[in-house]
Design an enzyme around this catalytic site. Sequence first.
Site, mmCIF file in Angstrom:
data_model
loop_
_atom_site.group_PDB
_atom_site.id
_atom_site.type_symbol
_atom_site.label_atom_id
_atom_site.label_comp_id
_atom_site.label_asym_id
_atom_site.label_seq_id
_atom_site.Cartn_x
_atom_site.Cartn_y
_atom_site.Cartn_z
ATOM 1 N N LYS A 1 -16.141 7.712 -22.896
ATOM 2 C CA LYS A 1 -14.678 7.711 -22.996
ATOM 3 C C LYS A 1 -14.322 8.199 -24.394
ATOM 4 O O LYS A 1 -14.673 7.582 -25.395
ATOM 5 C CB LYS A 1 -14.086 6.326 -22.775
ATOM 6 C CG LYS A 1 -12.559 6.333 -22.868
ATOM 7 C CD LYS A 1 -11.978 4.937 -22.836
ATOM 8 C CE LYS A 1 -10.445 4.987 -22.964
ATOM 9 N NZ LYS A 1 -10.026 5.489 -24.311
ATOM 10 N N GLY B 1 -15.933 -0.617 -32.556
ATOM 11 C CA GLY B 1 -14.497 -0.733 -32.713
ATOM 12 C C GLY B 1 -14.102 -2.134 -33.127
ATOM 13 O O GLY B 1 -14.873 -2.859 -33.769
ATOM 14 N N SER B 2 -12.906 -2.539 -32.743
ATOM 15 C CA SER B 2 -12.361 -3.825 -33.177
ATOM 16 C C SER B 2 -13.004 -4.987 -32.426
ATOM 17 O O SER B 2 -13.557 -4.820 -31.336
ATOM 18 C CB SER B 2 -10.851 -3.855 -32.934
ATOM 19 O OG SER B 2 -10.574 -3.885 -31.539
ATOM 20 N N ARG B 3 -12.883 -6.180 -33.009
ATOM 21 C CA ARG B 3 -13.376 -7.374 -32.335
ATOM 22 C C ARG B 3 -12.609 -7.603 -31.029
ATOM 23 O O ARG B 3 -13.210 -7.935 -30.010
ATOM 24 C CB ARG B 3 -13.235 -8.603 -33.240
ATOM 25 C CG ARG B 3 -13.892 -9.844 -32.664
ATOM 26 C CD ARG B 3 -13.641 -11.106 -33.475
ATOM 27 N NE ARG B 3 -13.959 -10.966 -34.889
ATOM 28 C CZ ARG B 3 -14.036 -12.000 -35.728
ATOM 29 N NH1 ARG B 3 -13.848 -13.237 -35.274
ATOM 30 N NH2 ARG B 3 -14.293 -11.817 -37.012
ATOM 31 N N GLN B 4 -11.308 -7.400 -31.068
ATOM 32 C CA GLN B 4 -10.503 -7.587 -29.873
ATOM 33 C C GLN B 4 -10.955 -6.660 -28.752
ATOM 34 O O GLN B 4 -11.123 -7.087 -27.608
ATOM 35 C CB GLN B 4 -9.027 -7.333 -30.193
ATOM 36 C CG GLN B 4 -8.098 -7.497 -28.997
ATOM 37 C CD GLN B 4 -6.655 -7.128 -29.337
ATOM 38 O OE1 GLN B 4 -6.391 -6.451 -30.331
ATOM 39 N NE2 GLN B 4 -5.731 -7.563 -28.495
ATOM 40 N N GLY B 5 -11.171 -5.379 -29.083
ATOM 41 C CA GLY B 5 -11.603 -4.425 -28.068
ATOM 42 C C GLY B 5 -12.983 -4.731 -27.541
ATOM 43 O O GLY B 5 -13.233 -4.665 -26.325
ATOM 44 N N GLY B 6 -13.908 -5.066 -28.434
ATOM 45 C CA GLY B 6 -15.267 -5.368 -28.004
ATOM 46 C C GLY B 6 -15.334 -6.581 -27.105
ATOM 47 O O GLY B 6 -16.021 -6.575 -26.073
ATOM 48 N N GLU C 1 -20.377 -3.204 -31.558
ATOM 49 C CA GLU C 1 -20.294 -3.421 -32.996
ATOM 50 C C GLU C 1 -18.821 -3.610 -33.318
ATOM 51 O O GLU C 1 -18.001 -2.735 -33.016
ATOM 52 C CB GLU C 1 -20.874 -2.239 -33.767
ATOM 53 C CG GLU C 1 -20.868 -2.451 -35.265
ATOM 54 C CD GLU C 1 -20.754 -1.175 -36.042
ATOM 55 O OE1 GLU C 1 -19.825 -1.081 -36.867
ATOM 56 O OE2 GLU C 1 -21.574 -0.274 -35.815
ATOM 57 N N CYS D 1 -17.745 0.660 -41.431
ATOM 58 C CA CYS D 1 -18.007 -0.693 -40.937
ATOM 59 C C CYS D 1 -18.859 -1.487 -41.912
ATOM 60 O O CYS D 1 -18.984 -2.714 -41.772
ATOM 61 C CB CYS D 1 -18.669 -0.634 -39.566
ATOM 62 S SG CYS D 1 -19.883 0.667 -39.388
ATOM 63 N N GLU E 1 -11.888 -9.333 -41.498
ATOM 64 C CA GLU E 1 -11.950 -7.960 -41.968
ATOM 65 C C GLU E 1 -10.558 -7.378 -42.149
ATOM 66 O O GLU E 1 -9.691 -7.499 -41.286
ATOM 67 C CB GLU E 1 -12.730 -7.107 -40.971
ATOM 68 C CG GLU E 1 -12.852 -5.645 -41.384
ATOM 69 C CD GLU E 1 -13.580 -4.818 -40.344
ATOM 70 O OE1 GLU E 1 -14.202 -3.820 -40.733
ATOM 71 O OE2 GLU E 1 -13.520 -5.160 -39.148
#
Length: 532
Positions: free
Chosen positions: A189, A246-251, A270, A307, A399
Amino acid sequence: MTLITPLTGKMLIGADAVAGTDGGQRAFNPATNTEIAEPHFGFGTPGDVDRAARLAAAAFDEYRALPLARRAAFLEAIADNIMALGDALLERAHAETGLPLARLTGERGRTVGQLRLFASVVRDGHFLHATIDPAQPQRQPMPRADLRLAKVPLGPVAVFGASNFPLAFSVAGGDTASALAAGAPVVVKAHGAHLGTSELVGRAIQNAVREQGLPEGVFSLLIGAGRSIGEALVAHPAIKAVGFTGSRQGGLALVAIANRRPEPIPVYAEMSAINPVFLLPAALAQRADAIGQAFADSLVMGAGQFCTNPGLVLGIDGPDLDRFVQSAAEALERKSAQTMLTAGIHGAYRSGVETMAATPGVQRVAEGQTASTLHNAAQAALFITDARTLMEQPALSSEVFGPASLVVRAKDADELIAAAEQLEGQLTATLHLEDADHPLARRLLPVLERRAGRLLVNGFPTGVEVCHAMVHGGPYPSTSNAMFTSVGASAIDRFLRPVCYQDLPDALLPEALQQANPLGLWRLVDGAPVRA
């Protein structure tokens, strides 16, 4: 010879270029704060996801059965095709990200270097972990069967392009390279921040699939708005693993989808890290000024969008730590503002800095130069607090994605270690030390081994070498699975699983396990390494 590949705004599904029909967008130039006129990129539908995933599933058995030399040649062909794109690739990536051409040139080198590293990993065959325990028919009281182990790919992999590395962590980045090396087809994607760059690289891979005579489903590239395409991809039953940066929310959202499936699958995400830097007393006494200047250089590298950015610095209070802070502050005040990757990332950075500045017990001690006429440009920021405030306010350990960092004053070594114990999982942890600091370092190291995937001494974590020994991973929330790395030769292990073959006829065994060892591999036979 330069490979001329005009942009079309289409997805790449197997061998075809497919126009998305569910709306779309144009790429965006963060440096000028304007859209890039051409082309228009169409968004895919759930039907496009289904087609790409089904093609990947259909290609899986044929692709994984290829001779290792052919799989390696395919990876090298991708690298060659990326280089053949020439300056057009760098110029498009520069327009879509605002990253300097010199940085992008280096990132392209890293990208093709990763592909060539994995080609060598495939050729040497060690990743298969070929292991043989021969039959022992005379063993008492029970005979032992002939047992042979090799690793096989999990199945098609979904890869999500990252915003901060449009080449090295994107369409042909480390996740894609390691999955293809493992023998797994890939469906990517594209990230919305660099759509044209993604199409160019995607066509380089698609061309390599065709040139090498591989099944078309080995690679596809999808485009979609928001989360719909990504969620449909992770939920598709043909997908067997996910790579995400990417972000914690996305992961965590992807992990939740993967875990709700009838067949849960691994998500190697990650997500977030602040990469603490510990300044030990003797090192500060000898070189506080130099450490401060080097820290400032590391903090603003790539507008702080690495990162592995050093977002937290911890030391024992005193005049030497004061010298470090003064040196770092003076260096940061000379640093120019830099365009960030997207307007959204820039907005989130400004919000994070404002939140830090408003936190009780935190003081802003330095700022970089103002943005002047630049759009979406980050101004570096340095804050200071004490260890007690850090431990009482866990949000200070979150972060802030960009060139901001927090210095923490500990009253003594015990408080420094107590602060380290409270940190979340990290990609890296750094110690600046001299010989006289070894006793304190010995106390810190067990704590940091539990907290981080890579430990550094007398350096800074920005910059990740692509090699066999590298670990770019760590305990949650730096990643969703601390057992693996997303950079380096070991990244291939994420997309493999072991299979044991008991008493199979030699002719039916994988080549890696056949008695004659036709691949010439080092194998573990009865617990001993053997190449015969």
